[in-house]
Write an enzyme that holds these catalytic residues in place. Structure first.
Site, PDB file in Angstrom:
ATOM      1  N   SER A  74      -4.614   1.927 -10.679  1.00 25.46           N
ATOM      2  CA  SER A  74      -5.850   2.145 -11.441  1.00 25.46           C
ATOM      3  C   SER A  74      -7.006   1.354 -10.846  1.00 25.46           C
ATOM      4  O   SER A  74      -6.876   0.165 -10.557  1.00 25.46           O
ATOM      5  CB  SER A  74      -5.661   1.717 -12.893  1.00 25.46           C
ATOM      6  OG  SER A  74      -4.721   2.556 -13.508  1.00 25.46           O
ATOM      7  N   GLU A 132      -9.979  -2.984 -12.477  1.00 25.73           N
ATOM      8  CA  GLU A 132      -8.620  -3.486 -12.668  1.00 25.73           C
ATOM      9  C   GLU A 132      -8.088  -4.051 -11.353  1.00 25.73           C
ATOM     10  O   GLU A 132      -7.415  -5.073 -11.325  1.00 25.73           O
ATOM     11  CB  GLU A 132      -7.699  -2.357 -13.156  1.00 25.73           C
ATOM     12  CG  GLU A 132      -6.257  -2.814 -13.368  1.00 25.73           C
ATOM     13  CD  GLU A 132      -5.409  -1.812 -14.149  1.00 25.73           C
ATOM     14  OE1 GLU A 132      -5.937  -1.150 -15.064  1.00 25.73           O
ATOM     15  OE2 GLU A 132      -4.215  -1.707 -13.830  1.00 25.73           O
ATOM     16  N   ARG A 175      -3.894  -6.209 -18.994  1.00 28.51           N
ATOM     17  CA  ARG A 175      -4.072  -6.384 -17.535  1.00 28.51           C
ATOM     18  C   ARG A 175      -4.687  -7.732 -17.153  1.00 28.51           C
ATOM     19  O   ARG A 175      -5.431  -7.822 -16.178  1.00 28.51           O
ATOM     20  CB  ARG A 175      -4.922  -5.245 -16.932  1.00 28.51           C
ATOM     21  CG  ARG A 175      -4.369  -3.858 -17.179  1.00 28.51           C
ATOM     22  CD  ARG A 175      -3.001  -3.606 -16.549  1.00 28.51           C
ATOM     23  NE  ARG A 175      -2.518  -2.314 -17.000  1.00 28.51           N
ATOM     24  CZ  ARG A 175      -1.725  -2.146 -18.082  1.00 28.51           C
ATOM     25  NH1 ARG A 175      -1.282  -3.194 -18.781  1.00 28.51           N
ATOM     26  NH2 ARG A 175      -1.346  -0.956 -18.429  1.00 28.51           N
TER      27      ARG A 175
HETATM   28  C1  LIG Z   1       0.852   4.494  -7.477  1.00 26.89           C
HETATM   29  C2  LIG Z   1       0.573   3.275  -8.315  1.00 26.89           C
HETATM   30  C3  LIG Z   1       0.819   3.296  -9.672  1.00 26.89           C
HETATM   31  C4  LIG Z   1       0.562   2.192 -10.467  1.00 26.89           C
HETATM   32  N1  LIG Z   1       0.811   2.258 -11.797  1.00 26.89           N
HETATM   33  C5  LIG Z   1       0.583   1.178 -12.572  1.00 26.89           C
HETATM   34  C6  LIG Z   1       0.863   1.218 -13.982  1.00 26.89           C
HETATM   35  O1  LIG Z   1       1.332   2.188 -14.533  1.00 26.89           O
HETATM   36  N2  LIG Z   1       0.604   0.100 -14.711  1.00 26.89           N
HETATM   37  C7  LIG Z   1       0.098  -1.034 -14.152  1.00 26.89           C
HETATM   38  O2  LIG Z   1      -0.101  -2.024 -14.874  1.00 26.89           O
HETATM   39  N3  LIG Z   1      -0.169  -1.102 -12.831  1.00 26.89           N
HETATM   40  C8  LIG Z   1       0.048  -0.034 -12.032  1.00 26.89           C
HETATM   41  N4  LIG Z   1      -0.230  -0.092 -10.691  1.00 26.89           N
HETATM   42  C9  LIG Z   1      -0.853  -1.309 -10.135  1.00 26.89           C
HETATM   43  C10 LIG Z   1       0.132  -2.354  -9.608  1.00 26.89           C
HETATM   44  O3  LIG Z   1       1.350  -1.758  -9.200  1.00 26.89           O
HETATM   45  C11 LIG Z   1       0.408  -3.443 -10.655  1.00 26.89           C
HETATM   46  O4  LIG Z   1      -0.778  -4.139 -11.013  1.00 26.89           O
HETATM   47  C12 LIG Z   1       1.410  -4.465 -10.122  1.00 26.89           C
HETATM   48  O5  LIG Z   1       1.834  -5.301 -11.162  1.00 26.89           O
HETATM   49  C13 LIG Z   1       0.853  -5.318  -8.984  1.00 26.89           C
HETATM   50  O6  LIG Z   1       1.945  -6.029  -8.444  1.00 26.89           O
HETATM   51  P1  LIG Z   1       1.965  -6.528  -6.947  1.00 26.89           P
HETATM   52  O7  LIG Z   1       3.149  -7.384  -6.800  1.00 26.89           O
HETATM   53  O8  LIG Z   1       1.832  -5.385  -5.999  1.00 26.89           O
HETATM   54  O9  LIG Z   1       0.658  -7.432  -6.928  1.00 26.89           O
HETATM   55  P2  LIG Z   1      -0.531  -7.399  -5.867  1.00 26.89           P
HETATM   56  O10 LIG Z   1      -1.211  -6.077  -5.933  1.00 26.89           O
HETATM   57  O11 LIG Z   1      -0.030  -7.866  -4.555  1.00 26.89           O
HETATM   58  O12 LIG Z   1      -1.503  -8.495  -6.486  1.00 26.89           O
HETATM   59  C14 LIG Z   1      -2.208  -8.237  -7.688  1.00 26.89           C
HETATM   60  C15 LIG Z   1      -2.728  -9.578  -8.230  1.00 26.89           C
HETATM   61  O13 LIG Z   1      -1.610 -10.372  -8.616  1.00 26.89           O
HETATM   62  C16 LIG Z   1      -1.600 -11.617  -7.872  1.00 26.89           C
HETATM   63  N5  LIG Z   1      -0.204 -11.944  -7.615  1.00 26.89           N
HETATM   64  C17 LIG Z   1       0.740 -11.173  -6.992  1.00 26.89           C
HETATM   65  N6  LIG Z   1       1.919 -11.824  -6.990  1.00 26.89           N
HETATM   66  C18 LIG Z   1       1.730 -13.002  -7.630  1.00 26.89           C
HETATM   67  C19 LIG Z   1       2.571 -14.116  -7.936  1.00 26.89           C
HETATM   68  N7  LIG Z   1       3.858 -14.140  -7.586  1.00 26.89           N
HETATM   69  N8  LIG Z   1       2.025 -15.172  -8.573  1.00 26.89           N
HETATM   70  C20 LIG Z   1       0.701 -15.172  -8.935  1.00 26.89           C
HETATM   71  N9  LIG Z   1      -0.130 -14.151  -8.677  1.00 26.89           N
HETATM   72  C21 LIG Z   1       0.379 -13.083  -8.028  1.00 26.89           C
HETATM   73  C22 LIG Z   1      -2.431 -11.321  -6.629  1.00 26.89           C
HETATM   74  O14 LIG Z   1      -2.957 -12.497  -6.069  1.00 26.89           O
HETATM   75  C23 LIG Z   1      -3.483 -10.390  -7.197  1.00 26.89           C
HETATM   76  O15 LIG Z   1      -4.477 -11.133  -7.883  1.00 26.89           O
HETATM   77  C24 LIG Z   1       0.033   1.011  -9.876  1.00 26.89           C
HETATM   78  C25 LIG Z   1      -0.200   0.979  -8.487  1.00 26.89           C
HETATM   79  C26 LIG Z   1       0.060   2.099  -7.712  1.00 26.89           C
HETATM   80  C27 LIG Z   1      -0.191   2.021  -6.234  1.00 26.89           C
END
Ligand SMILES: Cc1cc2nc3c(=O)[nH]c(=O)nc-3n(C[C@H](O)[C@H](O)[C@H](O)COP(=O)(O)OP(=O)(O)OC[C@H]3O[C@@H](n4cnc5c(N)ncnc54)[C@H](O)[C@@H]3O)c2cc1C
Length: 292
Positions: free
Chosen positions: A209, A280, A160
């Site tokens: 998480s 996380e 992560r």
């Molecule tokens: C119901 C649910 C289930 C989930 N299950 C999992 C799981 O099984 N495993 C897991 O790892 N995660 C899980 N997550 C968490 C989340 O979906 C992941 O961490 C996901 O990768 C975040 O992606 P995002 O595009 O929504 O990023 P965001 O939440 O929008 O951002 C997260 C971080 O990434 C940065 N970021 C986003 N896009 C970029 C980019 N293009 N370039 C640089 N930095 C960027 C942001 O600035 C921030 O620091 C879950 C979330 C939910 C709501």
């Protein structure tokens, strides 16, 4: 490039909390993204990228930064042999469907991760024993100075986390996949999603998480469950009765409510297990967890 003001982070995050962004840009190409990053330098604004906001908690008073959401070409997906080249803003769901349509497997583990491919790189997202580090071939990283393809070694992906710093935006990602029949992909995805629904609150507003799993045999969720925290509520934020490492927005939650629950959860885990849980979820907009 259009800069919007006053857009609430509650509309850009899956938990549905957070105040207004000082500025918001929605670049549609690498050139527009670089322009937005240069604008941030000129205006002395911090840069925050928001993917689907699925692992993000934003301050209730707002975020004093240039918030960037990748759209247009930066959310498109191309296929080149066994490579899937996705814009940083492409969702995992659409990327997985696209891969399946061209008989490419290896991305099934992301079926229940509701984020973008760029957010997945930043967080090295993962599930079921696999994560982004298993499939990323390279990533195009943009800064105010320009854009460069970087290798997995440079990204330094581990549990992560990645080596990406503030102001570095994943504009495009090449994923190395493998031939697999669409029917087999469909079956795997159905099984994984069914498994997910029995253990996690998939139909509630959450940010995934809350804490990373600590070293050792007991995961963060089980630890918080053993602390008796399932169903604990502060304001509109609720520790999920289904999985204690999730906080649900049970109606009218604020980010402060979520942080207050996190503080209590960390205190109890420390008291009972002597473990300092590490968050996380990414914090933006002045949020922080006080030291224990
Ligand atoms: C119901 C649910 C289930 C989930 N299950 C999992 C799981 O099984 N495993 C897991 O790892 N995660 C899980 N997550 C968490 C989340 O979906 C992941 O961490 C996901 O990768 C975040 O992606 P995002 O595009 O929504 O990023 P965001 O939440 O929008 O951002 C997260 C971080 O990434 C940065 N970021 C986003 N896009 C970029 C980019 N293009 N370039 C640089 N930095 C960027 C942001 O600035 C921030 O620091 C879950 C979330 C939910 C709501």
């Amino acid at each position: 490039m259009n800069i919007e003001t006053g857009v609430s982070l509650s509309k850009l995050t899956t938990i549905g909390t957070g105040g207004p962004a000082k500025a918001l840009a929605r670049p549609r190409s690498v050139a527009e993204l670089e322009e937005a990053l240069r604008f941030a330098v000129t205006e002395a604004l911090e840069v925050v990228v928001v993917g689907l906001g699925s692992n993000l908690l934003a301050g209730d008073e707002g975020v004093d930064a240039l918030v960037i959401r990748l759209e247009g070409e930066l959310a498109e997906i191309e296929v080149d042999g066994t490579s899937l080249v996705a814009g940083g803003g492409a969702t995992n769901a659409v990327s997985l469907h696209r891969a399946r349509d061209v008989s490419l497997g290896g991305f099934e583990f992301a079926c229940a991760i509701p984020g973008t491919v760029g957010g997945g790189v930043k967080m090295n997202a993962g599930a079921y024993g696999r994560d982004w580090s298993d499939i990323v071939a390279r990533a195009l990283v943009a800064t105010a100075e320009g854009s460069d393809w970087v290798t997995p070694d440079e990204l330094d992906l581990s549990y992560r986390r990645s080596a990406l710093r503030a102001g570095q935006v994943v504009a495009r990602v090449e994923l190395r996949l493998e031939p697999r029949p669409p029917e087999a992909i469909r079956t795997t995805v159905s099984e994984l999603i069914a498994q997910r629904k029995t253990t996690q609150p998939t139909n509630k507003r959450t940010f995934g998480s809350v804490f990373k799993n600590p070293p050792g045999d007991i995961g963060a969720g089980r630890m918080l469950e053993l602390c008796g925290l399932k169903g604990n509520r502060i304001g509109g934020a609720l520790i999920s009765p289904k999985h204690a490492n999730f906080i649900e927005n049970a109606g009218g939650a604020t980010s402060a409510d979520c942080v207050a629950l996190m503080v209590e959860a960390r205190r109890r885990a420390h008291e009972q297990f002597g473990i300092v849980l590490e968050r996380e979820v990414a914090f933006i907009g002045g949020l922080e967890l006080p030291p224990l």
